[in-house]
Structures are given as C-alpha cells and as structure tokens.
Scaffold this active site. Structure first.
Site, PDB file in Angstrom:
ATOM      1  N   ASN A 155     -10.109  -1.063  -0.515  1.00 13.92           N
ATOM      2  CA  ASN A 155      -8.644  -0.955  -0.426  1.00 13.92           C
ATOM      3  C   ASN A 155      -8.028  -1.433  -1.751  1.00 13.92           C
ATOM      4  O   ASN A 155      -8.130  -2.613  -2.089  1.00 13.92           O
ATOM      5  CB  ASN A 155      -8.148  -1.806   0.755  1.00 13.92           C
ATOM      6  CG  ASN A 155      -6.645  -1.707   0.968  1.00 13.92           C
ATOM      7  OD1 ASN A 155      -5.929  -1.152   0.131  1.00 13.92           O
ATOM      8  ND2 ASN A 155      -6.171  -2.248   2.070  1.00 13.92           N
ATOM      9  N   CYS A 190       0.815  -1.229   0.000  1.00 12.20           N
ATOM     10  CA  CYS A 190       0.000   0.000   0.000  1.00 12.20           C
ATOM     11  C   CYS A 190       0.836   1.260   0.000  1.00 12.20           C
ATOM     12  O   CYS A 190       0.331   2.347  -0.274  1.00 12.20           O
ATOM     13  CB  CYS A 190      -0.938   0.002   1.198  1.00 12.20           C
ATOM     14  SG  CYS A 190      -1.956  -1.465   1.247  1.00 12.20           S
ATOM     15  N   HIS A 197      -4.064   6.650   2.911  1.00 13.42           N
ATOM     16  CA  HIS A 197      -4.326   5.349   2.289  1.00 13.42           C
ATOM     17  C   HIS A 197      -5.677   4.854   2.803  1.00 13.42           C
ATOM     18  O   HIS A 197      -5.993   5.000   3.983  1.00 13.42           O
ATOM     19  CB  HIS A 197      -3.215   4.358   2.655  1.00 13.42           C
ATOM     20  CG  HIS A 197      -3.552   2.958   2.244  1.00 13.42           C
ATOM     21  ND1 HIS A 197      -3.900   2.648   0.947  1.00 13.42           N
ATOM     22  CD2 HIS A 197      -3.629   1.800   2.957  1.00 13.42           C
ATOM     23  CE1 HIS A 197      -4.160   1.351   0.878  1.00 13.42           C
ATOM     24  NE2 HIS A 197      -4.017   0.819   2.076  1.00 13.42           N
TER      25      HIS A 197
HETATM   26  N1  ACO Z   1     -18.010 -10.720   7.708  1.00 13.82           N
HETATM   27  C1  ACO Z   1     -18.452 -11.084   8.925  1.00 13.82           C
HETATM   28  N2  ACO Z   1     -17.616 -11.397   9.938  1.00 13.82           N
HETATM   29  C2  ACO Z   1     -16.292 -11.309   9.699  1.00 13.82           C
HETATM   30  C3  ACO Z   1     -15.767 -10.938   8.452  1.00 13.82           C
HETATM   31  C4  ACO Z   1     -16.689 -10.630   7.423  1.00 13.82           C
HETATM   32  N3  ACO Z   1     -16.296 -10.258   6.192  1.00 13.82           N
HETATM   33  N4  ACO Z   1     -14.422 -10.942   8.526  1.00 13.82           N
HETATM   34  C5  ACO Z   1     -14.091 -11.299   9.767  1.00 13.82           C
HETATM   35  N5  ACO Z   1     -15.240 -11.545  10.491  1.00 13.82           N
HETATM   36  C6  ACO Z   1     -15.355 -11.957  11.874  1.00 13.82           C
HETATM   37  C7  ACO Z   1     -14.130 -12.716  12.351  1.00 13.82           C
HETATM   38  O1  ACO Z   1     -14.218 -14.079  11.985  1.00 13.82           O
HETATM   39  C8  ACO Z   1     -14.225 -12.518  13.849  1.00 13.82           C
HETATM   40  O2  ACO Z   1     -15.164 -13.440  14.365  1.00 13.82           O
HETATM   41  P1  ACO Z   1     -14.916 -14.167  15.784  1.00 13.82           P
HETATM   42  O3  ACO Z   1     -14.878 -13.031  16.783  1.00 13.82           O
HETATM   43  O4  ACO Z   1     -16.103 -15.054  15.895  1.00 13.82           O
HETATM   44  O5  ACO Z   1     -13.604 -14.859  15.634  1.00 13.82           O
HETATM   45  C9  ACO Z   1     -14.820 -11.111  13.978  1.00 13.82           C
HETATM   46  O6  ACO Z   1     -15.411 -10.818  12.715  1.00 13.82           O
HETATM   47  C10 ACO Z   1     -13.805 -10.042  14.326  1.00 13.82           C
HETATM   48  O7  ACO Z   1     -12.647 -10.208  13.504  1.00 13.82           O
HETATM   49  P2  ACO Z   1     -11.465  -9.195  13.572  1.00 13.82           P
HETATM   50  O8  ACO Z   1     -10.423  -9.589  12.575  1.00 13.82           O
HETATM   51  O9  ACO Z   1     -11.014  -9.017  14.993  1.00 13.82           O
HETATM   52  O10 ACO Z   1     -12.198  -7.844  13.093  1.00 13.82           O
HETATM   53  P3  ACO Z   1     -11.672  -6.389  13.092  1.00 13.82           P
HETATM   54  O11 ACO Z   1     -12.596  -5.504  13.817  1.00 13.82           O
HETATM   55  O12 ACO Z   1     -10.196  -6.296  13.456  1.00 13.82           O
HETATM   56  O13 ACO Z   1     -11.798  -5.990  11.528  1.00 13.82           O
HETATM   57  C11 ACO Z   1     -10.375  -5.800   9.601  1.00 13.82           C
HETATM   58  C12 ACO Z   1     -11.110  -6.732  10.564  1.00 13.82           C
HETATM   59  C13 ACO Z   1     -11.435  -5.013   8.863  1.00 13.82           C
HETATM   60  C14 ACO Z   1      -9.591  -6.645   8.632  1.00 13.82           C
HETATM   61  C15 ACO Z   1      -9.453  -4.836  10.366  1.00 13.82           C
HETATM   62  O14 ACO Z   1      -8.702  -5.551  11.295  1.00 13.82           O
HETATM   63  C16 ACO Z   1      -8.496  -4.062   9.471  1.00 13.82           C
HETATM   64  O15 ACO Z   1      -8.890  -3.184   8.725  1.00 13.82           O
HETATM   65  N6  ACO Z   1      -7.181  -4.341   9.573  1.00 13.82           N
HETATM   66  C17 ACO Z   1      -6.146  -3.555   8.868  1.00 13.82           C
HETATM   67  C18 ACO Z   1      -6.079  -3.812   7.386  1.00 13.82           C
HETATM   68  C19 ACO Z   1      -4.939  -3.015   6.789  1.00 13.82           C
HETATM   69  O16 ACO Z   1      -4.723  -1.858   7.116  1.00 13.82           O
HETATM   70  N7  ACO Z   1      -4.136  -3.621   5.917  1.00 13.82           N
HETATM   71  C20 ACO Z   1      -2.942  -2.914   5.450  1.00 13.82           C
HETATM   72  C21 ACO Z   1      -3.031  -2.514   4.068  1.00 13.82           C
HETATM   73  S1  ACO Z   1      -3.429  -3.827   2.955  1.00 13.82           S
HETATM   74  C22 ACO Z   1      -1.963  -4.168   2.051  1.00 13.82           C
HETATM   75  O17 ACO Z   1      -0.895  -3.716   2.336  1.00 13.82           O
HETATM   76  C23 ACO Z   1      -2.104  -5.136   0.886  1.00 13.82           C
END
Ligand code: ACO
Length: 326
Positions: free
Chosen positions: A283, A113, A253
């Site tokens: 993203n 990114c 970003h």
């Molecule tokens: N739909 C429904 N539920 C979901 C989904 C979905 N699409 N995805 C995950 N869940 C569930 C998980 O299974 C978990 O369930 P559990 O509690 O029963 O285990 C619950 O939701 C919470 O999961 P988390 O991963 O803790 O959710 P979080 O609030 O952290 O959100 C997310 C996830 C959106 C991915 C967030 O962590 C995020 O944005 N992270 C950073 C991403 C980023 O910045 N990446 C860098 C750039 S990308 C690159 O460089 C290519």
C-alpha cells in the site's frame, strides 16, 4: 465539450526491496500471515537521503517524456501526499524547484489514499473551467518514514513510490468522463497520525509514544473500505452513462487483496479486468493508482477507446471514483 485527457504517465519505485521474510526478522509476523491477510509479498523502501519530492520528480520526468511536452508548458502542479518532504512548503513546491519549473501554482492534497484521485478530480474541474490547460498530477508517498517499525499491525502493510500523469485540455470523446468523491470526518480517528500537527505538536513525549506514526484500527477500516470503494466504483460507472461490462480495466487502490476482491464482486467487475500489483508494491497510499496506471500502459493493457475505472478509499475517511476514456 472540453475534457481533461491523460497524455502521459510515469512512475518511480525506490531501488531497495523488502520482502515479508525481511519483516519477519524484525517483528513477530510471517510471510504466510501477510500474504493470506493482505496479498502483499514485498515493497520498495526509500533510502535515508530520498524525500517524497525526489520520487515525484522521477515519475514526472517519465510522464512528461511520454506526453512529449516541455516541463515549462505546465500551468499547475498538484501532488497527493500524506508523507510530504516538509509540513510546508508543499511537496509540489519542492518538485517545482527541483525540476526547474517556472513559477506556477503548486499545492498538495492531504486526502491519504484518495489523494491522487482528489487531485485528478480537481485538475479536471480546472481544465473544464479554463483555469488551467496542462496540469501535472502526482501521487507520492514515503510511508516507511511515517510508520512505526515496531508495530506489526501496520508496518508490514506499506511501501514507498510515486506515480504521475500529465493532463491536457482536449475536445472530443476521450478524457475524464465521470468523477465522484466523498469524505466522512466522523471516522477520522480509525486511521490517522495523531501527533506532529497543531493538535499534538511534536514533543519528546509524542515521539517516545510514536504518536507521529500511522495509527489504524485495521478491521474497522476494512469494513468501510469495502463499502466505499464499491460505492465509488458503481457511482463513477453510473455517472459515465455506461455499465460495468463497458469497463476495460479497473484500477483499484491497492490496500488489501481481500478489499479488492470484495469490491469487484459487488461492482460486478471480473478479476481479469482488474489491475493488481499489491503483491509487489504493498500500500503506497496516494501513489498506488498512478503507479498502476503507468504500469498498465507500459504492459499494453490500455488501448485507444478503453474505459478505465479508478477508485480509492483512504484515511479521513475519503473515497473517490473516476472513469477515463483513452
Ligand atoms: N503478523 C501476524 N499477526 C498479525 C499481524 C502481522 N503483521 N498484524 C496483526 N496481526 C494479528 C493481530 O494482532 C490479531 O491477533 P489477535 O487475534 O491475537 O488479536 C490478528 O492478527 C487479527 O488482526 P486483525 O486486525 O483483525 O486482522 P485483519 O484480518 O483485519 O487484517 C489488516 C488486518 C490487513 C490491517 C486489514 O484489516 C486491512 O487491510 N484493513 C484495511 C486497511 C486499509 O484499507 N487502509 C486504508 C488505506 S491506508 C491509508 O489511507 C493511509
């Protein structure tokens, strides 16, 4: 003083749009979960016949038109991408061929990114040191061809598109004012594509296990993203010799609306001065910032004299911050 000035911008998004409800028909998710956790509502998806270089070509033609310069006046092409056409040659080389540009140095940057900002920072150095005078810098991804379409944790987060800018050597107060960047390889395995390289070459097993797709520990990445995006923003402002009050527009970003909100709170930048398009494009890794930059221009959100702040965080981990004065 010689500075690198952005003289044209462009972007391209594939025609097909996929909504959260479309995803909910394929994996166990919902529009409500995706919007609340990420801010994403829809994303553009490339067709089977589109390669990343095709998206770059469209964005670059717009950027060259906006700059009113000929493609053969360029002396360097840099493309930030982690979803390039082929392992090699670089996507930048495919762009050179497809656009019919004369043989000039062309290469890709694999900083996820942060790929576009890494490219901008390199281009700035090349211009300041006289290595090049006019450079095309693009950020482009077809993320939907490197995600696991059955993994709800990652598949709903990404989209496809490209953005490009033309940079030119100029004298005066406008152009790139400050840059900062960083990387921490110790945290690489929190967000990576395990297979397809020399560590785990492509095999039937690697494909069956989907090891050639994005693997991410989202909540771990989230904590680092907030910290580094904010640090990069604050450092770029400090190095520019200005304060956050002097920033007219912040283009972060676009990985998650909650990351953006936490970043602007810490960096003391109001939401009204922050460009947000994650709801429409999701993203797109290295492409999000140049796409937003072009959209902001075309919406007249950038005027002469404005200080525009850009900051990113991505796999690697990598991060970067840039202040541009228009
Ligand atoms: N739909 C429904 N539920 C979901 C989904 C979905 N699409 N995805 C995950 N869940 C569930 C998980 O299974 C978990 O369930 P559990 O509690 O029963 O285990 C619950 O939701 C919470 O999961 P988390 O991963 O803790 O959710 P979080 O609030 O952290 O959100 C997310 C996830 C959106 C991915 C967030 O962590 C995020 O944005 N992270 C950073 C991403 C980023 O910045 N990446 C860098 C750039 S990308 C690159 O460089 C290519």
């Amino acid at each position: 003083m010689i500075r690198a000035k952005i003289i044209g911008t462009g972007h391209f998004l594939p025609a097909r749009v996929m909504t959260n409800d479309d995803w909910a028909k394929r994996v166990d998710t919902s529009d409500e979960w995706i919007v609340t956790r990420t801010g994403i509502r829809e994303r553009h998806i490339a067709s089977d016949s589109e390669a990343t270089s095709d998206l770059v070509c469209e964005a670059s033609k717009q950027a060259l038109d906006a700059a009113q310069v000929d493609k053969n006046s360029l002396d360097l092409i840099i493309v930030g991408t982690i979803s390039g056409d082929t392992a090699y040659p670089s996507t930048a080389n495919w762009v050179q061929k497809k656009m019919g540009i004369k043989p000039i140095p062309s290469f890709d940057i694999g900083a996820a990114c942060s790929g576009f900002l890494y490219g901008l920072i390199l281009a700035n150095s090349f211009i300041k040191t006289g290595v090049a005078k006019r450079i095309l810098v693009a950020g482009a991804e077809i993320m939907t061809k490197i995600i696991n379409w059955e993994d709800r944790n990652t598949c709903v987060l990404f989209g496809d598109g490209a953005g490009a800018v033309v940079l030119e050597a100029t004298e005066g107060d406008t152009g790139i004012i400050s840059t900062c960047w960083g990387a921490d390889g110790n945290l690489g395995e929190l967000l990576y594509q395990p297979a397809g390289g020399s560590a785990i070459p492509a095999s039937i097993e690697s494909v069956q296990k989907r090891l050639h797709t994005v693997h991410m520990k989202g909540n771990e990445v989230f904590k680092h993203a907030v910290l580094r995006m904010q640090e990069a923003a604050v450092e770029a402002i400090r190095l520019a010799g200005i304060t956050s009050d002097d920033i007219s527009l912040y283009i972060p970003h676009q990985a998650n609306i909650r990351i953006i909100e936490a970043t602007i709170k810490r960096a003391k930048i109001p939401i009204e001065k922050t460009y947000i398009n994650i709801d429409k494009i999701a993203n797109i890794s290295s492409a999000t910032i140049p796409i937003a930059l072009d959209q902001a221009f075309r919406e007249n959100r950038i005027k002469p004299g404005d200080n525009v702040l850009l900051s990113s965080f991505g796999a690697g981990f990598t991060w970067a911050g840039v202040v541009v004065r228009f």
